[in-house]
Design a protein around this motif. Structure first.
Motif, PDB file in Angstrom:
ATOM      1  N   ASN A   1      49.030  39.525  29.819  1.00  0.00           N
ATOM      2  CA  ASN A   1      48.356  39.265  28.540  1.00  0.00           C
ATOM      3  C   ASN A   1      47.502  40.444  28.079  1.00  0.00           C
ATOM      4  OD1 ASN A   1      46.536  38.837  30.685  1.00  0.00           O
ATOM      5  ND2 ASN A   1      45.279  37.443  29.476  1.00  0.00           N
ATOM      6  N   ASN A   2      47.680  41.610  28.707  1.00  0.00           N
ATOM      7  CA  ASN A   2      46.927  42.801  28.332  1.00  0.00           C
ATOM      8  C   ASN A   2      47.873  43.996  28.467  1.00  0.00           C
ATOM      9  OD1 ASN A   2      44.607  45.043  29.640  1.00  0.00           O
ATOM     10  ND2 ASN A   2      44.276  44.123  27.644  1.00  0.00           N
ATOM     11  N   GLY A   3      48.690  44.211  27.416  1.00  0.00           N
ATOM     12  CA  GLY A   3      49.760  45.191  27.557  1.00  0.00           C
ATOM     13  C   GLY A   3      50.744  44.698  28.597  1.00  0.00           C
ATOM     14  N   VAL A   4      50.993  45.521  29.608  1.00  0.00           N
ATOM     15  CA  VAL A   4      51.930  45.118  30.666  1.00  0.00           C
ATOM     16  C   VAL A   4      51.204  44.510  31.860  1.00  0.00           C
ATOM     17  CG1 VAL A   4      53.608  46.866  29.991  1.00  0.00           C
ATOM     18  CG2 VAL A   4      51.871  47.434  31.713  1.00  0.00           C
ATOM     19  N   ASN A   5      49.906  44.286  31.734  1.00  0.00           N
ATOM     20  CA  ASN A   5      49.101  43.812  32.856  1.00  0.00           C
ATOM     21  C   ASN A   5      48.524  42.420  32.595  1.00  0.00           C
ATOM     22  OD1 ASN A   5      49.430  46.392  34.164  1.00  0.00           O
ATOM     23  ND2 ASN A   5      47.922  47.207  32.722  1.00  0.00           N
ATOM     24  N   SER A   6      48.033  41.814  33.664  1.00  0.00           N
ATOM     25  CA  SER A   6      47.369  40.519  33.560  1.00  0.00           C
ATOM     26  C   SER A   6      45.854  40.741  33.548  1.00  0.00           C
ATOM     27  CB  SER A   6      47.752  39.619  34.740  1.00  0.00           C
ATOM     28  OG  SER A   6      47.145  38.342  34.600  1.00  0.00           O
ATOM     29  N   LEU A   7      45.170  40.057  32.637  1.00  0.00           N
ATOM     30  CA  LEU A   7      43.721  40.224  32.466  1.00  0.00           C
ATOM     31  C   LEU A   7      43.012  38.884  32.578  1.00  0.00           C
ATOM     32  CD1 LEU A   7      41.269  42.032  31.558  1.00  0.00           C
ATOM     33  CD2 LEU A   7      41.853  41.366  29.211  1.00  0.00           C
ATOM     34  N   HIS A   8      41.965  38.838  33.378  1.00  0.00           N
ATOM     35  CA  HIS A   8      41.058  37.687  33.464  1.00  0.00           C
ATOM     36  C   HIS A   8      41.778  36.367  33.744  1.00  0.00           C
ATOM     37  CE1 HIS A   8      37.907  40.357  32.505  1.00  0.00           C
ATOM     38  NE2 HIS A   8      38.001  40.322  31.186  1.00  0.00           N
ATOM     39  N   GLY A   9      42.796  36.429  34.611  1.00  0.00           N
ATOM     40  CA  GLY A   9      43.445  35.202  35.057  1.00  0.00           C
ATOM     41  C   GLY A   9      44.689  34.819  34.305  1.00  0.00           C
ATOM     42  N   GLY A  10      45.003  35.539  33.215  1.00  0.00           N
ATOM     43  CA  GLY A  10      46.220  35.224  32.473  1.00  0.00           C
ATOM     44  C   GLY A  10      45.931  34.598  31.123  1.00  0.00           C
TER      45      GLY A  10
ATOM     46  N   GLY B   1      30.445  35.395  26.912  1.00  0.00           N
ATOM     47  CA  GLY B   1      29.670  34.642  27.886  1.00  0.00           C
ATOM     48  C   GLY B   1      30.481  33.839  28.867  1.00  0.00           C
ATOM     49  N   ALA B   2      31.800  34.035  28.876  1.00  0.00           N
ATOM     50  CA  ALA B   2      32.689  33.140  29.616  1.00  0.00           C
ATOM     51  C   ALA B   2      32.720  33.433  31.111  1.00  0.00           C
ATOM     52  CB  ALA B   2      34.106  33.234  29.062  1.00  0.00           C
ATOM     53  N   THR B   3      33.031  32.391  31.867  1.00  0.00           N
ATOM     54  CA  THR B   3      33.411  32.538  33.267  1.00  0.00           C
ATOM     55  C   THR B   3      34.873  32.958  33.295  1.00  0.00           C
ATOM     56  OG1 THR B   3      31.824  30.903  34.042  1.00  0.00           O
ATOM     57  CG2 THR B   3      33.763  31.316  35.444  1.00  0.00           C
ATOM     58  N   VAL B   4      35.170  34.087  33.926  1.00  0.00           N
ATOM     59  CA  VAL B   4      36.543  34.589  33.938  1.00  0.00           C
ATOM     60  C   VAL B   4      37.115  34.562  35.356  1.00  0.00           C
ATOM     61  CG1 VAL B   4      36.465  35.930  31.809  1.00  0.00           C
ATOM     62  CG2 VAL B   4      35.642  36.968  33.911  1.00  0.00           C
ATOM     63  N   GLY B   5      38.362  34.122  35.467  1.00  0.00           N
ATOM     64  CA  GLY B   5      39.065  33.988  36.728  1.00  0.00           C
ATOM     65  C   GLY B   5      40.407  33.287  36.470  1.00  0.00           C
ATOM     66  N   ARG B   6      41.305  32.981  37.437  1.00  0.00           N
ATOM     67  CA  ARG B   6      40.967  33.169  38.832  1.00  0.00           C
ATOM     68  C   ARG B   6      40.689  34.612  39.221  1.00  0.00           C
ATOM     69  NH1 ARG B   6      44.877  29.560  42.730  1.00  0.00           N
ATOM     70  NH2 ARG B   6      44.755  27.577  41.594  1.00  0.00           N
ATOM     71  N   PHE B   7      41.365  35.557  38.580  1.00  0.00           N
ATOM     72  CA  PHE B   7      41.122  36.934  38.953  1.00  0.00           C
ATOM     73  C   PHE B   7      40.606  37.698  37.742  1.00  0.00           C
ATOM     74  CE2 PHE B   7      41.612  41.259  40.323  1.00  0.00           C
ATOM     75  CZ  PHE B   7      41.372  41.201  41.691  1.00  0.00           C
TER      76      PHE B   7
ATOM     77  N   THR C   1      43.332  25.427  48.761  1.00  0.00           N
ATOM     78  CA  THR C   1      44.171  24.700  49.714  1.00  0.00           C
ATOM     79  C   THR C   1      45.275  25.573  50.292  1.00  0.00           C
ATOM     80  OG1 THR C   1      45.619  23.921  47.929  1.00  0.00           O
ATOM     81  CG2 THR C   1      43.746  22.508  48.540  1.00  0.00           C
ATOM     82  N   LYS C   2      45.512  26.752  49.692  1.00  0.00           N
ATOM     83  CA  LYS C   2      46.504  27.699  50.183  1.00  0.00           C
ATOM     84  C   LYS C   2      45.940  29.113  50.048  1.00  0.00           C
ATOM     85  CE  LYS C   2      50.614  25.097  48.604  1.00  0.00           C
ATOM     86  NZ  LYS C   2      51.811  25.157  47.705  1.00  0.00           N
ATOM     87  N   PRO C   3      46.450  30.055  50.833  1.00  0.00           N
ATOM     88  CA  PRO C   3      46.009  31.439  50.630  1.00  0.00           C
ATOM     89  C   PRO C   3      46.245  31.870  49.178  1.00  0.00           C
ATOM     90  CG  PRO C   3      47.235  31.247  52.677  1.00  0.00           C
ATOM     91  CD  PRO C   3      47.402  29.940  51.960  1.00  0.00           C
ATOM     92  N   THR C   4      45.238  32.449  48.570  1.00  0.00           N
ATOM     93  CA  THR C   4      45.327  32.857  47.178  1.00  0.00           C
ATOM     94  C   THR C   4      44.426  34.069  46.979  1.00  0.00           C
ATOM     95  OG1 THR C   4      45.258  32.028  44.894  1.00  0.00           O
ATOM     96  CG2 THR C   4      43.457  31.369  46.349  1.00  0.00           C
ATOM     97  N   ILE C   5      44.317  34.550  45.751  1.00  0.00           N
ATOM     98  CA  ILE C   5      43.386  35.638  45.458  1.00  0.00           C
ATOM     99  C   ILE C   5      42.340  35.124  44.478  1.00  0.00           C
ATOM    100  CG2 ILE C   5      45.047  37.473  45.932  1.00  0.00           C
ATOM    101  CD1 ILE C   5      45.360  37.791  42.863  1.00  0.00           C
TER     102      ILE C   5
END
Length: 380
Positions: free
Chosen positions: A124-133, A97-103, A195-199
């Motif tokens: 945090n997901n094999g060699v990839n980043s998942l749900h914001g880290g 049920g969680a809010t996931v981000g930043r990405f 406050t800065k360009p981000t994703i």
């Protein structure tokens, strides 16, 4: 917060609509759910209407902790997976049920570029980043801004993610508003500024079982309709290859109601093998739409419950609960196993920062990101 009736001083919350009988106001009740080891209080807010539906939201992860709704015979059940106590949310995180981000979803190798500068989120997901880290929005305590009764009971929460949080540039201020109306619609609206360009790519990771989270039946006989004629094939690490593939003639064609379990073990399709079932993004549109539109319908013939999901996002991730491995025990004491739930997450496409053909995931100062999700519950 107590239920308000049409008594002296509270007539606005329960009125007689001329010629149409009574109109009720939905209400919100605020309570303590637990305390974190650093002393922070985690709150729970329960939104209820007069159709027998209620949603409980906790500030830890801005998470949907429970969703009670009746079946065709009026018997209510909790159809959202989750835990009964804060300790388990912290010790055994499963994004319930969680809010996931930043990405939300995956970023290949956790790396991406903005305006020629390379950034990295924790892997945090094999060699990839998942749900914001490793510590995304699901693992922080949000702050309640406002709780209110009315035509729709609601709770607004906020979290300020500092510049550099999980490697992401810019201080990001995020708001999550949950509201429940008398039409049995649970709406979640996310907004964010920076406050800065981000994703950014924020969504909700609710796990659903329309038969009830207590384990009476799996979701394999639920029928699913996805209003999308293409999906994104992935590599073995669940990163999209960049291809947008038509669903025609594949096990990914859910344009007509199809049992979730009908083809979930089709080992002839390497995509099913990669995900151990479905864990893919469907293409509902190539860009965000002006208003939420119907994206998915799930029905359980036995209980009669029906869930319709609307959003304004271009993609929808469908996950068939393939990695529920018996290590988590839910609110009713049922041990959650593979096939006990499904997830539908409206979002932009996974790995968009590294896929130019997918559009842009960049949010700049002065802009506002938003994602609106509407879960509509009914029986038939």
């Amino acid at each position: 917060m107590t239920r308000q009736w049409a008594l002296a001083g509270a007539a606005a919350t329960l009125i007689m609509a001329a010629g149409s009988g009574q109109a009720f106001a939905a209400d919100a009740k605020r309570a303590t759910f637990g305390r974190l080891t650093d002393g922070q209080t985690v709150e729970a807010v329960t939104l209820s209407n007069h159709k027998g539906t209620s949603a409980t939201v906790i500030t830890y992860g801005a998470s949907l902790q429970a969703l009670m709704t009746p079946d065709r015979n009026g018997k209510a059940a909790d159809i959202a997976l989750g835990y009964s106590d804060l300790k388990t949310y912290v010790s055994t995180p499963q994004y319930f049920g969680a809010t996931v981000g930043r990405f939300a979803n995956r970023i290949a190798a956790g790396k991406y570029s903005i305006d020629g500068k390379t950034y990295a989120a924790p892997v945090n997901n094999g060699v990839n980043s998942l749900h914001g880290g490793t510590k995304g929005f699901d693992k922080v305590n949000w702050t309640v801004v406002k709780v209110q009764d009315g035509d729709a009971a609601s709770v607004e929460m906020t979290y300020v993610s500092p510049d550099g949080d999980m490697g992401y540039p810019g201080q990001m201020t995020v708001h999550a508003i949950y509201s429940l109306n008398e039409n049995n619609e649970l709406t979640i609206r996310y907004t964010a500024t920076t406050t800065k360009p981000t994703i950014v790519n924020i969504t909700n990771h609710a796990y659903w079982n329309l038969a009830g989270e207590g384990g009476s039946r799996s979701i394999n006989e639920h029928t699913l309709t996805l209003l999308a004629d293409a999906y994104l094939p992935t590599d073995a690490g669940a990163i999209p290859t960049g291809e947008i593939r038509k669903v025609d003639g594949t096990v990914f064609d859910f344009r007509k109601p199809t049992a979730i379990g009908a083809r979930v073990r089709d080992a002839a399709d390497p995509q099913i093998v990669f995900g151990r079932g479905y864990d893919h993004n469907w293409v509902a549109s190539r860009t965000r739409t002006a208003a939420p539109r119907l994206m998915a319908v799930v029905e359980d013939a036995v209980s009669g419950r029906k869930l319709e999901l609307l959003s304004d996002q271009p993609g929808i991730q469908f996950y068939s609960g393939n990695f529920l491995d018996g290590t988590s025990s839910g609110k009713s004491g049922h041990i959650y196993r593979e096939g006990d739930a499904f997830v539908l997450e409206p979002q932009i496409f996974p790995d968009t920062p590294n896929q130019p053909d997918f559009g842009s995931a960049i949010l700049r100062p002065g802009e506002t990101y938003s994602n609106t999700l509407i879960y509509r519950f009914s029986t038939q």
